[in-house]
Write a protein that holds these residues in place. Sequence first.
Motif, PDB file in Angstrom:
ATOM      1  N   ALA A  75      40.448  37.806  44.121  1.00 39.76           N
ATOM      2  CA  ALA A  75      40.366  39.247  43.838  1.00 39.76           C
ATOM      3  C   ALA A  75      40.567  40.077  45.101  1.00 39.76           C
ATOM      4  O   ALA A  75      41.307  41.066  45.099  1.00 39.76           O
ATOM      5  CB  ALA A  75      39.024  39.570  43.191  1.00 39.76           C
ATOM      6  N   VAL A  76      39.918  39.666  46.187  1.00 43.15           N
ATOM      7  CA  VAL A  76      40.022  40.398  47.457  1.00 43.15           C
ATOM      8  C   VAL A  76      41.453  40.370  47.992  1.00 43.15           C
ATOM      9  O   VAL A  76      41.930  41.336  48.586  1.00 43.15           O
ATOM     10  CB  VAL A  76      39.039  39.806  48.502  1.00 43.15           C
ATOM     11  N   SER A  77      42.167  39.268  47.734  1.00 37.91           N
ATOM     12  CA  SER A  77      43.549  39.149  48.211  1.00 37.91           C
ATOM     13  C   SER A  77      44.537  39.881  47.298  1.00 37.91           C
ATOM     14  O   SER A  77      45.745  39.864  47.538  1.00 37.91           O
ATOM     15  CB  SER A  77      43.952  37.671  48.317  1.00 37.91           C
ATOM     16  N   GLY A  78      44.026  40.520  46.222  1.00 37.21           N
ATOM     17  CA  GLY A  78      44.882  41.286  45.329  1.00 37.21           C
ATOM     18  C   GLY A  78      45.607  40.460  44.291  1.00 37.21           C
ATOM     19  O   GLY A  78      46.580  40.910  43.690  1.00 37.21           O
ATOM     20  N   ASN A  79      45.116  39.240  44.046  1.00 38.60           N
ATOM     21  CA  ASN A  79      45.774  38.349  43.090  1.00 38.60           C
ATOM     22  C   ASN A  79      44.756  37.716  42.138  1.00 38.60           C
ATOM     23  O   ASN A  79      44.625  36.493  42.078  1.00 38.60           O
ATOM     24  CB  ASN A  79      46.539  37.259  43.865  1.00 38.60           C
ATOM     25  N   PRO A  80      44.034  38.541  41.366  1.00 39.68           N
ATOM     26  CA  PRO A  80      43.035  37.976  40.461  1.00 39.68           C
ATOM     27  C   PRO A  80      43.687  37.336  39.241  1.00 39.68           C
ATOM     28  O   PRO A  80      44.825  37.667  38.896  1.00 39.68           O
ATOM     29  CB  PRO A  80      42.215  39.201  40.049  1.00 39.68           C
ATOM     30  N   PRO A  81      42.981  36.410  38.564  1.00 34.92           N
ATOM     31  CA  PRO A  81      43.494  35.889  37.295  1.00 34.92           C
ATOM     32  C   PRO A  81      43.409  36.985  36.237  1.00 34.92           C
ATOM     33  O   PRO A  81      42.782  38.023  36.454  1.00 34.92           O
ATOM     34  CB  PRO A  81      42.537  34.733  36.988  1.00 34.92           C
ATOM     35  N   ALA A  82      44.034  36.758  35.083  1.00 34.91           N
ATOM     36  CA  ALA A  82      43.972  37.745  33.996  1.00 34.91           C
ATOM     37  C   ALA A  82      42.571  37.836  33.419  1.00 34.91           C
ATOM     38  O   ALA A  82      42.106  38.914  33.041  1.00 34.91           O
ATOM     39  CB  ALA A  82      44.971  37.376  32.902  1.00 34.91           C
ATOM     40  N   ALA A  83      41.889  36.688  33.357  1.00 37.81           N
ATOM     41  CA  ALA A  83      40.540  36.646  32.789  1.00 37.81           C
ATOM     42  C   ALA A  83      39.706  35.625  33.536  1.00 37.81           C
ATOM     43  O   ALA A  83      40.223  34.624  34.034  1.00 37.81           O
ATOM     44  CB  ALA A  83      40.603  36.291  31.307  1.00 37.81           C
ATOM     45  N   ALA A  84      38.415  35.883  33.615  1.00 38.48           N
ATOM     46  CA  ALA A  84      37.509  34.967  34.297  1.00 38.48           C
ATOM     47  C   ALA A  84      36.184  34.907  33.562  1.00 38.48           C
ATOM     48  O   ALA A  84      35.714  35.902  33.019  1.00 38.48           O
ATOM     49  CB  ALA A  84      37.282  35.403  35.747  1.00 38.48           C
ATOM     50  N   GLN A  85      35.587  33.743  33.558  1.00 37.68           N
ATOM     51  CA  GLN A  85      34.297  33.531  32.911  1.00 37.68           C
ATOM     52  C   GLN A  85      33.212  34.194  33.767  1.00 37.68           C
ATOM     53  O   GLN A  85      32.835  33.699  34.826  1.00 37.68           O
ATOM     54  CB  GLN A  85      34.038  32.028  32.772  1.00 37.68           C
ATOM     55  N   ILE A  86      32.738  35.335  33.315  1.00 37.57           N
ATOM     56  CA  ILE A  86      31.702  36.099  34.016  1.00 37.57           C
ATOM     57  C   ILE A  86      30.711  36.576  32.956  1.00 37.57           C
ATOM     58  O   ILE A  86      31.109  36.873  31.832  1.00 37.57           O
ATOM     59  CB  ILE A  86      32.290  37.326  34.744  1.00 37.57           C
ATOM     60  N   LYS A  87      29.427  36.652  33.312  1.00 40.48           N
ATOM     61  CA  LYS A  87      28.472  37.081  32.291  1.00 40.48           C
ATOM     62  C   LYS A  87      27.412  38.019  32.846  1.00 40.48           C
ATOM     63  O   LYS A  87      27.216  38.140  34.060  1.00 40.48           O
ATOM     64  CB  LYS A  87      27.810  35.864  31.652  1.00 40.48           C
ATOM     65  N   GLY A  88      26.721  38.678  31.927  1.00 40.82           N
ATOM     66  CA  GLY A  88      25.571  39.496  32.250  1.00 40.82           C
ATOM     67  C   GLY A  88      25.831  40.608  33.251  1.00 40.82           C
ATOM     68  O   GLY A  88      26.923  41.206  33.276  1.00 40.82           O
ATOM     69  N   PRO A  89      24.849  40.897  34.105  1.00 40.97           N
ATOM     70  CA  PRO A  89      24.969  41.977  35.077  1.00 40.97           C
ATOM     71  C   PRO A  89      26.140  41.825  36.043  1.00 40.97           C
ATOM     72  O   PRO A  89      26.590  42.807  36.631  1.00 40.97           O
ATOM     73  CB  PRO A  89      23.630  41.902  35.834  1.00 40.97           C
ATOM     74  N   SER A  90      26.640  40.611  36.199  1.00 42.68           N
ATOM     75  CA  SER A  90      27.797  40.393  37.088  1.00 42.68           C
ATOM     76  C   SER A  90      29.019  41.168  36.599  1.00 42.68           C
ATOM     77  O   SER A  90      29.874  41.571  37.399  1.00 42.68           O
ATOM     78  CB  SER A  90      28.129  38.903  37.186  1.00 42.68           C
ATOM     79  N   ILE A  91      29.112  41.378  35.284  1.00 36.64           N
ATOM     80  CA  ILE A  91      30.220  42.161  34.725  1.00 36.64           C
ATOM     81  C   ILE A  91      30.180  43.574  35.290  1.00 36.64           C
ATOM     82  O   ILE A  91      31.204  44.129  35.698  1.00 36.64           O
ATOM     83  CB  ILE A  91      30.159  42.189  33.177  1.00 36.64           C
TER      84      ILE A  91
END
Length: 416
Positions: A75-91
């Motif tokens: 993400a920091v390098s400007g190349n995130p995936p389309a979707a990532a497994q993230i949950k709860g307050p981290s969203i």
Amino acid sequence: MNIKTTLLTLSLSLSSSMALAAGQVEVLHWWTSGGEAKSVAVLKKMLEEQGYQWKDFAVAGGGGDNAMTVLKARAVSGNPPAAAQIKGPSIQEWGELGFLANIDDVAKANHWNDVLPAVVSNVMKYQGHYVAVPVNVHRVNWLWANKAIFDKLNLKVPTTMDEFFTVADKIKAAGYIPLAHGGQPWQDATVFEAIALDVLGSEDYRKAFVDLDMDVLGGDKMVKVFELFRKVHSYIDKNAPGRDWNIATSMVINGKAAMQIMGDWAKGEFTAAGKVPGKDYICAPTPGTSNQFTYNIDSFAFFKIKNKADQKAQDALAATILTPEFQQIFNLNKGSIPVRLDADMSKFDACAVRSMKDFKATAKSGDLVPSMAHGMSTTSYAQGAIYDVVTFFFNTPNADPKQTTEMLKKAVKAAL
């Protein structure tokens, strides 16, 4: 090159170009084994049947910690995936950083506000806009019991903490381990929050672990939670430290231990062992929480990407995850329940049917609460502070409940 070969080459080239034109979705997750991997394969197939490409970005290990490290770098390098497994307050944390994409159009077209309980849909939104999609619901406040032991000793599964101690004494006297447990911080926290839900009630549980209310965290009710938590420790065996949760579950399956407090992923172990609910084992809410539901929700957050075709693939993935078909397949494999309130439960076992019934009821009553132990209620910093205090207390025989309650308040305050 003959005409046949030329046509085949041209056909493959066109197919490849069409697939690329239809868009690709890169998905970061850590579901790399068992039923989880089977479920991911189904999602991939369903997406490819719509003409999109799936690029698997699986990062094994660490319960998602390794995956988050990789995600941050991408993400920091400007190349995130389309979707990532993230949950709860981290969203919300990712939303604040400006990385997440608005998927309101997909949500509106598929009526997500109608099929999801508000307590779930709110977690999937940042500043009122959908940026993530839930995959399933795990109930955390489950008690698993070996039916043969309870039948042999003519005991009923406890519904209150007082009953739990009475039953546990009889089980211990008969030579069995009353409570199978793995001495790891998250497992200690799982038992702790179950007791806290009973003692505090849903409202004060929320104040303590969502709002981080210092009066509740440091109050008399929390002292009582620690007192009961200490008493529970006397019913686990001396080999518990470091034990994995599934090994503890196998102790119940094999009749070495009578009970375990664990989320419904434990059911997968019973199923794999050929055990049937009601016949070989019993699933019941943890003592004192029969009308409450502690949830842990797996979800995918969607990142801002530039390619228009890939954005369409991204939208298709979001829509597919919440289809009734995928919801059923995935949750039958994983042991959890569908997140849709209109899900067909006819293929699910008695534990899942009970879970869905309670999920719906508590969504209406206000007794559907997020799991602190499983990262649904607060930040990773506050959770880590709670873990440290809880595990220290559980493993320190002479620790004082009142002093520990004060320590809990100070530790959480320092983590804010």
